[in-house]
Design a protein around this motif. Structure first.
Motif, PDB file in Angstrom:
ATOM      1  N   ILE A 122       0.809  -1.227   0.000  1.00 34.22           N
ATOM      2  CA  ILE A 122       0.000   0.000   0.000  1.00 34.22           C
ATOM      3  C   ILE A 122       0.846   1.284   0.000  1.00 34.22           C
ATOM      4  O   ILE A 122       0.588   2.179  -0.816  1.00 34.22           O
ATOM      5  CB  ILE A 122      -1.014  -0.006   1.172  1.00 34.22           C
ATOM      6  N   PRO A 123       1.865   1.396   0.866  1.00 37.12           N
ATOM      7  CA  PRO A 123       2.645   2.639   0.872  1.00 37.12           C
ATOM      8  C   PRO A 123       3.260   2.955  -0.490  1.00 37.12           C
ATOM      9  O   PRO A 123       3.329   4.109  -0.895  1.00 37.12           O
ATOM     10  CB  PRO A 123       3.735   2.368   1.916  1.00 37.12           C
ATOM     11  N   MET A 124       3.672   1.898  -1.195  1.00 37.31           N
ATOM     12  CA  MET A 124       4.250   2.081  -2.524  1.00 37.31           C
ATOM     13  C   MET A 124       3.222   2.704  -3.481  1.00 37.31           C
ATOM     14  O   MET A 124       3.527   3.631  -4.238  1.00 37.31           O
ATOM     15  CB  MET A 124       4.673   0.702  -3.017  1.00 37.31           C
ATOM     16  N   GLY A 138      -2.525  -2.004  -9.399  1.00 37.67           N
ATOM     17  CA  GLY A 138      -1.531  -3.040  -9.155  1.00 37.67           C
ATOM     18  C   GLY A 138      -1.401  -3.962 -10.357  1.00 37.67           C
ATOM     19  O   GLY A 138      -2.339  -4.154 -11.105  1.00 37.67           O
ATOM     20  N   TRP A 139      -0.215  -4.489 -10.513  1.00 35.72           N
ATOM     21  CA  TRP A 139       0.034  -5.431 -11.614  1.00 35.72           C
ATOM     22  C   TRP A 139       0.645  -6.672 -10.993  1.00 35.72           C
ATOM     23  O   TRP A 139       1.773  -6.647 -10.504  1.00 35.72           O
ATOM     24  CB  TRP A 139       0.962  -4.767 -12.631  1.00 35.72           C
ATOM     25  N   ARG A 140      -0.139  -7.770 -10.988  1.00 30.48           N
ATOM     26  CA  ARG A 140       0.353  -9.011 -10.385  1.00 30.48           C
ATOM     27  C   ARG A 140       1.329  -9.666 -11.352  1.00 30.48           C
ATOM     28  O   ARG A 140       0.975 -10.555 -12.102  1.00 30.48           O
ATOM     29  CB  ARG A 140      -0.837  -9.936 -10.084  1.00 30.48           C
ATOM     30  N   ASP A 171      -2.780  -5.527 -16.104  1.00 27.40           N
ATOM     31  CA  ASP A 171      -3.561  -6.405 -15.240  1.00 27.40           C
ATOM     32  C   ASP A 171      -4.800  -5.702 -14.697  1.00 27.40           C
ATOM     33  O   ASP A 171      -4.770  -5.089 -13.649  1.00 27.40           O
ATOM     34  CB  ASP A 171      -2.648  -6.861 -14.085  1.00 27.40           C
ATOM     35  N   TYR A 172      -5.883  -5.808 -15.450  1.00 25.15           N
ATOM     36  CA  TYR A 172      -7.109  -5.148 -15.004  1.00 25.15           C
ATOM     37  C   TYR A 172      -7.709  -5.822 -13.783  1.00 25.15           C
ATOM     38  O   TYR A 172      -8.374  -5.212 -12.972  1.00 25.15           O
ATOM     39  CB  TYR A 172      -8.142  -5.130 -16.130  1.00 25.15           C
ATOM     40  N   GLY A 173      -7.503  -7.140 -13.695  1.00 19.42           N
ATOM     41  CA  GLY A 173      -8.180  -7.911 -12.660  1.00 19.42           C
ATOM     42  C   GLY A 173      -7.619  -7.700 -11.262  1.00 19.42           C
ATOM     43  O   GLY A 173      -8.224  -8.131 -10.296  1.00 19.42           O
ATOM     44  N   CYS A 174      -6.474  -7.050 -11.141  1.00 19.84           N
ATOM     45  CA  CYS A 174      -5.870  -6.896  -9.819  1.00 19.84           C
ATOM     46  C   CYS A 174      -6.709  -5.948  -8.978  1.00 19.84           C
ATOM     47  O   CYS A 174      -6.988  -4.825  -9.373  1.00 19.84           O
ATOM     48  CB  CYS A 174      -4.460  -6.351  -9.953  1.00 19.84           C
ATOM     49  N   LEU A 211       1.726  -0.396 -11.260  1.00 21.76           N
ATOM     50  CA  LEU A 211       2.907  -0.665 -10.457  1.00 21.76           C
ATOM     51  C   LEU A 211       2.908  -2.159 -10.157  1.00 21.76           C
ATOM     52  O   LEU A 211       1.887  -2.699  -9.744  1.00 21.76           O
ATOM     53  CB  LEU A 211       2.767   0.121  -9.148  1.00 21.76           C
ATOM     54  N   PRO A 212       4.036  -2.855 -10.388  1.00 24.45           N
ATOM     55  CA  PRO A 212       4.062  -4.286 -10.053  1.00 24.45           C
ATOM     56  C   PRO A 212       3.856  -4.472  -8.552  1.00 24.45           C
ATOM     57  O   PRO A 212       4.458  -3.764  -7.751  1.00 24.45           O
ATOM     58  CB  PRO A 212       5.470  -4.721 -10.457  1.00 24.45           C
TER      59      PRO A 212
END
Ligand code: UDP
Ligand code: MG
Length: 336
Positions: A122-124, A138-140, A171-174, A211-212
């Motif tokens: 989260i902080p990232m 997010g990108w898993r 990654d839309y599903g993240c 962001l990964p």
């Protein structure tokens, strides 16, 4: 991390109270009783070192495994924790929507309740948002799910969504995403649309990035989805595509196609009438006659759908006071 998160409010939404926490973390929960305690702790840990205030909103989506009772107990002893109990199981999108509507923070973070997303990320995301984005997704990158039934369909869906919406994220599903709350405040979600939030936000002119993030295999409980979701996602994609292209001008699609069909039908009709009258040909059994009639009928229908679309579009925007544009910022000269 700087505090400029709080100072950025280009278009303050009316349903946000003035004094909320900096951050609302929204988590949909459907039968995740084993994960809840660790989830609450992990989120508290991740935000401990930032000097930002937060609330954690757990939206129970009609759980039957004891999640409800556990959440009640936890709310009684945990500061910052709020729970919303839906009356029955509605699905992840409505659950998230309920969370958005109750969120009071200026920043909204969403993540899954099964600990597959890592709250430590989260902080990232917050730092990235602080660089001036409205949405960080997010990108898993190393996704821990079954290859054939989950990863492959998701790869295809992501590619398709990117192509059609023009939003280039992997990654839309993240579920792990961070938003400025004014972005979601007036977003209306249906179907499985929560995964299209980046695309919808993009349509509204938001600045988006990815962001990964880490991803873990599910430890407790089981996944609520199977292969069927892919089809629903693709259908939703069509809706989003239409919204993006033609929401404010349905006549431009339907009217255009309708007029084309009517003209073609008329042309064929006149041609048949001509050969009948001029040469006395028999036209009753000609396929062209059927084509002409079908073209005329569909043409009229398409045209009427376009007209109805125009009416509906006006109702849609005007009944909700929804502008057809979004202002990022408005400034004016002030005398010193
Ligand atoms: N979820 C929900 N309602 C549902 C289905 C799922 O609130 O009808 C929640 C679920 O508890 C989890 C998140 O949505 O927190 C994602 O679900 P899941 O982990 O089953 O999806 P997957 O990670 O397998 O794609
Ligand atoms: Mg999961």
């Amino acid at each position: 991390m700087s505090n400029s998160l709080s100072s950025h409010s280009p278009e303050i939404s009316l349903n946000l109270p003035l004094l909320g926490p900096d951050i609302s973390v929204v988590v949909p929960i459907y039968n995740e009783v084993e994960s809840i305690p660790r989830l609450i702790d992990a989120i508290a840990d991740s935000l401990k070192d930032t000097n930002l205030s937060y609330e954690l909103i757990c939206v129970d989506d009609g759980s039957t495994d004891g999640s409800v009772e556990l959440l009640r107990e936890k709310v009684a002893i945990t500061p910052h924790l709020r729970a919303i109990f839906l009356r029955r199981n509605y699905g992840q999108t409505p659950a998230m929507s309920a969370g958005f509507n109750h969120a009071r923070g200026r920043i909204i973070i969403t993540l899954d309740g099964d600990l597959q997303n890592d709250p430590a990320d989260i902080p990232m995301l917050l730092a990235k948002l602080d660089e001036g984005y409205d949405l960080v997704s997010g990108w898993r990158k190393k996704r821990q799910d079954a290859a054939l039934t989950r990863l492959l369909p998701s790869k295809i869906a992501n590619w398709l969504i990117g192509k059609i919406t023009g939003v280039k994220i992997h990654d839309y599903g993240c579920s792990l995403k961070a938003y400025r709350s004014e972005l979601v405040a007036d977003m209306h979600l249906y179907g499985e649309l929560h995964r299209f939030l980046p695309a919808l936000a993009f349509i509204e002119g938001a600045r988006i990035t990815e962001l990964p993030v880490r991803h873990h295999a599910r430890q407790y409980g089981k996944s609520k989805y199977g292969l069927g979701r892919t089809f629903r996602v693709v259908l939703d994609l069509l809706t989003v595509f239409f919204m993006k292209k033609f929401l404010t001008r349905p006549m431009h699609v339907f009217g255009f196609l309708g007029i084309l069909a009517i003209l073609a039908g008329l042309f064929l009709g006149f041609y048949l009438t001509f050969v009948k009258l001029a040469f006395g040909e028999n036209i009753g059994d000609r396929p062209l006659l059927i084509l002409s009639v079908v073209l005329l009928l569909t043409g009229v229908q398409l045209f009427s759908i376009g007209l109805l679309g125009e009416l509906l579009m006006r109702t849609y925007h005007e009944s909700q006071g929804r502008p057809i544009y979004r202002v990022r910022e408005a400034i004016e000269h002030k005398e010193k």
